[in-house]
Design a protein around this motif. Structure first.
Motif, PDB file in Angstrom:
ATOM      1  N   ASP A  93       0.860  -1.191   0.000  1.00  0.00           N
ATOM      2  CA  ASP A  93       0.000   0.000   0.000  1.00  0.00           C
ATOM      3  C   ASP A  93       0.886   1.227   0.000  1.00  0.00           C
ATOM      4  O   ASP A  93       1.754   1.369   0.869  1.00  0.00           O
ATOM      5  CB  ASP A  93      -0.904   0.026   1.240  1.00  0.00           C
ATOM      6  CG  ASP A  93      -2.094  -0.915   1.100  1.00  0.00           C
ATOM      7  OD1 ASP A  93      -2.771  -0.857   0.061  1.00  0.00           O
ATOM      8  OD2 ASP A  93      -2.314  -1.729   2.024  1.00  0.00           O
ATOM      9  N   VAL A  94       0.684   2.116  -0.964  1.00  0.00           N
ATOM     10  CA  VAL A  94       1.441   3.362  -1.056  1.00  0.00           C
ATOM     11  C   VAL A  94       0.449   4.513  -1.000  1.00  0.00           C
ATOM     12  O   VAL A  94      -0.526   4.540  -1.764  1.00  0.00           O
ATOM     13  CB  VAL A  94       2.251   3.420  -2.366  1.00  0.00           C
ATOM     14  CG1 VAL A  94       2.963   4.764  -2.488  1.00  0.00           C
ATOM     15  CG2 VAL A  94       3.251   2.279  -2.425  1.00  0.00           C
ATOM     16  N   GLU A  95       0.699   5.471  -0.092  1.00  0.00           N
ATOM     17  CA  GLU A  95      -0.208   6.603   0.080  1.00  0.00           C
ATOM     18  C   GLU A  95       0.584   7.910   0.111  1.00  0.00           C
ATOM     19  O   GLU A  95       1.524   8.046   0.891  1.00  0.00           O
ATOM     20  CB  GLU A  95      -1.007   6.467   1.382  1.00  0.00           C
ATOM     21  CG  GLU A  95      -1.866   5.211   1.463  1.00  0.00           C
ATOM     22  CD  GLU A  95      -2.534   5.069   2.819  1.00  0.00           C
ATOM     23  OE1 GLU A  95      -2.467   6.043   3.619  1.00  0.00           O
ATOM     24  OE2 GLU A  95      -3.094   3.995   3.098  1.00  0.00           O
ATOM     25  N   GLY A  96       0.168   8.841  -0.730  1.00  0.00           N
ATOM     26  CA  GLY A  96       0.739  10.193  -0.704  1.00  0.00           C
ATOM     27  C   GLY A  96       2.239  10.255  -0.884  1.00  0.00           C
ATOM     28  O   GLY A  96       2.900  11.119  -0.309  1.00  0.00           O
ATOM     29  N   LEU A  97       2.780   9.369  -1.703  1.00  0.00           N
ATOM     30  CA  LEU A  97       4.227   9.317  -1.875  1.00  0.00           C
ATOM     31  C   LEU A  97       4.704  10.462  -2.765  1.00  0.00           C
ATOM     32  O   LEU A  97       4.137  10.727  -3.833  1.00  0.00           O
ATOM     33  CB  LEU A  97       4.630   7.981  -2.501  1.00  0.00           C
ATOM     34  CG  LEU A  97       6.130   7.724  -2.643  1.00  0.00           C
ATOM     35  CD1 LEU A  97       6.784   7.657  -1.269  1.00  0.00           C
ATOM     36  CD2 LEU A  97       6.389   6.423  -3.408  1.00  0.00           C
TER      37      LEU A  97
ATOM     38  N   GLY B 180       1.998  12.991  -4.058  1.00  0.00           N
ATOM     39  CA  GLY B 180       0.639  12.485  -3.898  1.00  0.00           C
ATOM     40  C   GLY B 180       0.382  11.164  -4.571  1.00  0.00           C
ATOM     41  O   GLY B 180      -0.779  10.829  -4.858  1.00  0.00           O
ATOM     42  N   ALA B 181       1.414  10.383  -4.842  1.00  0.00           N
ATOM     43  CA  ALA B 181       1.234   9.118  -5.554  1.00  0.00           C
ATOM     44  C   ALA B 181       0.684   8.056  -4.613  1.00  0.00           C
ATOM     45  O   ALA B 181       1.051   7.991  -3.436  1.00  0.00           O
ATOM     46  CB  ALA B 181       2.555   8.657  -6.153  1.00  0.00           C
ATOM     47  N   GLY B 182      -0.184   7.218  -5.139  1.00  0.00           N
ATOM     48  CA  GLY B 182      -0.731   6.136  -4.354  1.00  0.00           C
ATOM     49  C   GLY B 182      -1.143   4.974  -5.224  1.00  0.00           C
ATOM     50  O   GLY B 182      -1.688   5.177  -6.319  1.00  0.00           O
ATOM     51  N   PHE B 183      -0.867   3.766  -4.782  1.00  0.00           N
ATOM     52  CA  PHE B 183      -1.315   2.563  -5.481  1.00  0.00           C
ATOM     53  C   PHE B 183      -1.160   1.390  -4.533  1.00  0.00           C
ATOM     54  O   PHE B 183      -0.554   1.500  -3.460  1.00  0.00           O
ATOM     55  CB  PHE B 183      -0.527   2.322  -6.779  1.00  0.00           C
ATOM     56  CG  PHE B 183       0.926   1.989  -6.579  1.00  0.00           C
ATOM     57  CD1 PHE B 183       1.370   0.671  -6.579  1.00  0.00           C
ATOM     58  CD2 PHE B 183       1.868   2.998  -6.392  1.00  0.00           C
ATOM     59  CE1 PHE B 183       2.707   0.372  -6.397  1.00  0.00           C
ATOM     60  CE2 PHE B 183       3.219   2.700  -6.219  1.00  0.00           C
ATOM     61  CZ  PHE B 183       3.635   1.380  -6.214  1.00  0.00           C
ATOM     62  N   SER B 184      -1.718   0.255  -4.900  1.00  0.00           N
ATOM     63  CA  SER B 184      -1.614  -0.952  -4.094  1.00  0.00           C
ATOM     64  C   SER B 184      -1.317  -2.132  -5.011  1.00  0.00           C
ATOM     65  O   SER B 184      -1.514  -2.059  -6.232  1.00  0.00           O
ATOM     66  CB  SER B 184      -2.904  -1.204  -3.303  1.00  0.00           C
ATOM     67  OG  SER B 184      -4.005  -1.348  -4.194  1.00  0.00           O
TER      68      SER B 184
ATOM     69  N   GLY C   2       5.426  10.695   2.398  1.00  0.00           N
ATOM     70  CA  GLY C   2       4.361   9.737   2.145  1.00  0.00           C
ATOM     71  C   GLY C   2       4.504   8.495   2.989  1.00  0.00           C
ATOM     72  O   GLY C   2       5.359   8.402   3.881  1.00  0.00           O
TER      73      GLY C   2
ATOM     74  N   VAL D 159       4.532   4.146   3.004  1.00  0.00           N
ATOM     75  CA  VAL D 159       4.679   2.870   2.292  1.00  0.00           C
ATOM     76  C   VAL D 159       4.493   1.750   3.299  1.00  0.00           C
ATOM     77  O   VAL D 159       5.182   1.705   4.327  1.00  0.00           O
ATOM     78  CB  VAL D 159       6.060   2.747   1.614  1.00  0.00           C
ATOM     79  CG1 VAL D 159       6.210   1.361   0.991  1.00  0.00           C
ATOM     80  CG2 VAL D 159       6.249   3.829   0.571  1.00  0.00           C
TER      81      VAL D 159
END
Length: 523
Positions: A11-15, A27-31, A68, A70
């Motif tokens: 889980d990646v949030e607000g990277l 602001g990158a995010g993905f799972s 962010g 991770v």
């Protein structure tokens, strides 16, 4: 080794990543779930490798800021572990392929017996067709790639990160690597993130495609068609220009860097007693690295080197003392006993220690800085960190121990050779005097009646202090950023210069305390 499938691994949030004052994306995010592969595309300089370092939990490079969150998850819901397969593989060239794989198995979070770890390493070597008995340095690019992958799988990494896995390979080998990534991800139930310029091979196996667009400061999901359009574009995405840095700011930055490095050196010196403790995560690997550095510092060739230096010192001091003594014919018979005593005292307490310390700083310090710098340049230290291992413990601790234990041996070899040379020269110049006469008077100011020569405590302290300084300088200069082979050479030169200057300062400081302090006498 087969893992559970169908659970969330990443889980990646607000990277966000900034480099050199320029925002690459935010602001990158993905799972990503287990068994699935994410392909990261983008132009050179868009932050792809920096993204992998952030996902792996490695410290950012100098001038890089990461923000962010991770999260990596294991199949049982516990915090998971990422593992990275580096572009240049970051293998330990001084160990065999089997030992490289064992490094991953021995540092896994899963507790296993020695026999189980050996079986896992052998199973992975067989599954990935890694030839036995081939040195890492002689392995082909494809073989090195498979060794690095096996090492990461042996580590039980839940998330496997690939940095340019097909770099330097021909199209056929590139397809085989892509098939290997797909097969191992599915078979072992891992999730994978692949950074590559070889989009053709990985486009078909990727479940998620992420496109870095530094001109917009964003990372976005892309379709295979958008990836093809990006790959075929004559003008790919261009990074936004970095902000200009004024002269004053650059000067202030350089000054801050200098004081930071100086402060680090001081802190490192103060923490020497702590880092000399062998608190290795794996005693087996701690002992391996210690053996490596002990051989580097006190190898038989180094002992011979110090013995030759001692022979020269003994010959020069003894010969010139007697050959050019004022009014030798009249004064020498009267004070010969005192001259011999002074020679023994000077060789043991001053000349040989100073000579050995300087040669250790030059020879052993250069070798240590070269070893550490080479590990940084080949990213072996990053590989250690990616396995949750502190390079400081395996490298710095063992360098300290090797220097602290090796320098007394080298000093003893130097003095033994100097004493032998002094005896030979004396007997040659005074054929009427016996070796027993020389021995009695040569040691007259050293024999304190105990187990060791008088002044051995002072000698040990100043040699250990010199050894610790050389080890610390070699490590610090070796661990400084190494973007090129030239920087490795610069680190070696810097380590030798700083090491010899520190050794001279240590020897001078101890000489003042030992001989010029209140209450000191001839002894």
């Amino acid at each position: 080794m087969t893992g559970n499938k169908g659970f969330r691994v990443l889980d990646v949030e607000g990277l966000g990543i900034r480099a050199g004052g320029r925002e690459l994306f935010s602001g990158a995010g993905f799972s990503l779930d287990s068994g699935r592969i994410a392909l990261v595309a983008g132009p050179s300089g868009s932050g792809k490798t920096m993204l992998l370092r952030a996902l792996c939990g490695l410290p950012p490079a100098e001038g890089v800021e990461v923000t962010g969150l991770v999260r990596v998850h294991a199949a049982d819901g516990a915090p998971g572990r990422p593992g990275m397969v580096f572009q240049d593989h970051a293998l330990f060239d001084d160990f065999t392929p089997e030992e490289n794989i064992r490094f991953g198995a021995d540092h896994s979070r899963v507790r296993r017996s020695l026999r189980q770890r050996r079986e896992i390493a052998a199973s992975l070597a067989s599954a990935l067709e890694i030839p036995a008995g081939v040195p890492v340095s002689a392995a082909s690019t494809g073989q090195r790639q498979r060794i690095a992958l096996a090492r990461t799988l042996a580590f039980d990494a839940d998330l496997v990160l690939f940095d340019e896995p097909t770099s330097g390979l021909d199209p056929r080998q590139s397809r085989r690597v892509a098939e290997l990534v797909k097969r191992t991800t599915a078979e072992f139930g891992r999730a994978a993130v692949v950074v590559t310029h070889d989009y053709v091979c990985f486009r078909e196996i990727a479940d998620v495609i992420l496109l870095l667009d530094p001109s917009k400061g964003a990372m976005r999901a892309a379709t295979p068609g958008e990836l093809d359009a990006f790959a075929s574009s004559d003008e790919p995405l261009k990074p936004a220009p970095a902000a200009e840095t004024g002269l004053l700011r650059r000067l202030l930055g350089a000054a801050a860097g200098f004081f930071d490095s100086t402060a680090c050196a001081v802190i490192e010196a103060l923490l020497i007693p702590l880092f000399a403790l062998p608190l290795w995560r794996s005693p087996r690997w701690g002992a391996k690295f210690f053996a490596r550095y002990a051989a580097l510092v006190a190898f038989p060739s180094t002992i011979a080197y110090m013995a030759i230096a001692g022979l020269i010192a003994g010959v020069v001091t003894t010969y010139f003392t007697f050959e050019y003594f004022p009014f030798r014919r009249y004064t020498e018979p009267i004070i010969l006993d005192d001259i011999l005593g002074a020679l023994g005292y000077a060789l043991y307490r001053i000349i040989v220690p100073a000579l050995v310390a300087l040669l250790v700083a030059a020879r052993c310090g250069a070798a240590a800085a070269a070893d550490v710098g080479g590990r940084v340049y080949s990213r072996q230290t990053d590989a250690m960190a990616s396995f949750g291992v502190s390079p400081r413990r395996y490298i710095y601790t063992n360098l300290l121990l090797a220097f602290l234990l090796g320098v007394p041996v080298l000093t003893a070899a130097g003095f033994a050779a100097a004493r032998l040379a002094s005896l030979a020269v004396f007997v040659y110049m005074h054929p009427d005097s016996s070796p027993l006469y020389w021995s009695h008077h040569f040691h007259s100011q050293l024999d304190g009646g105990g187990l060791f020569y008088d002044g051995t405590g002072w000698l040990a302290c100043k040699m250990w202090a010199s050894a610790a300084c050389v080890a610390a300088v070699s490590y610090l200069r070796g661990m400084s950023p190494k973007p090129s082979a030239v920087s490795v050479n610069s680190g070696i030169t810097s380590a030798v210069i700083r090491g010899t200057l520190l050794v001279l300062a240590v020897q001078a400081g101890f000489a003042f305390l030992e001989f010029a302090g209140p209450g000191t006498g001839a002894r």
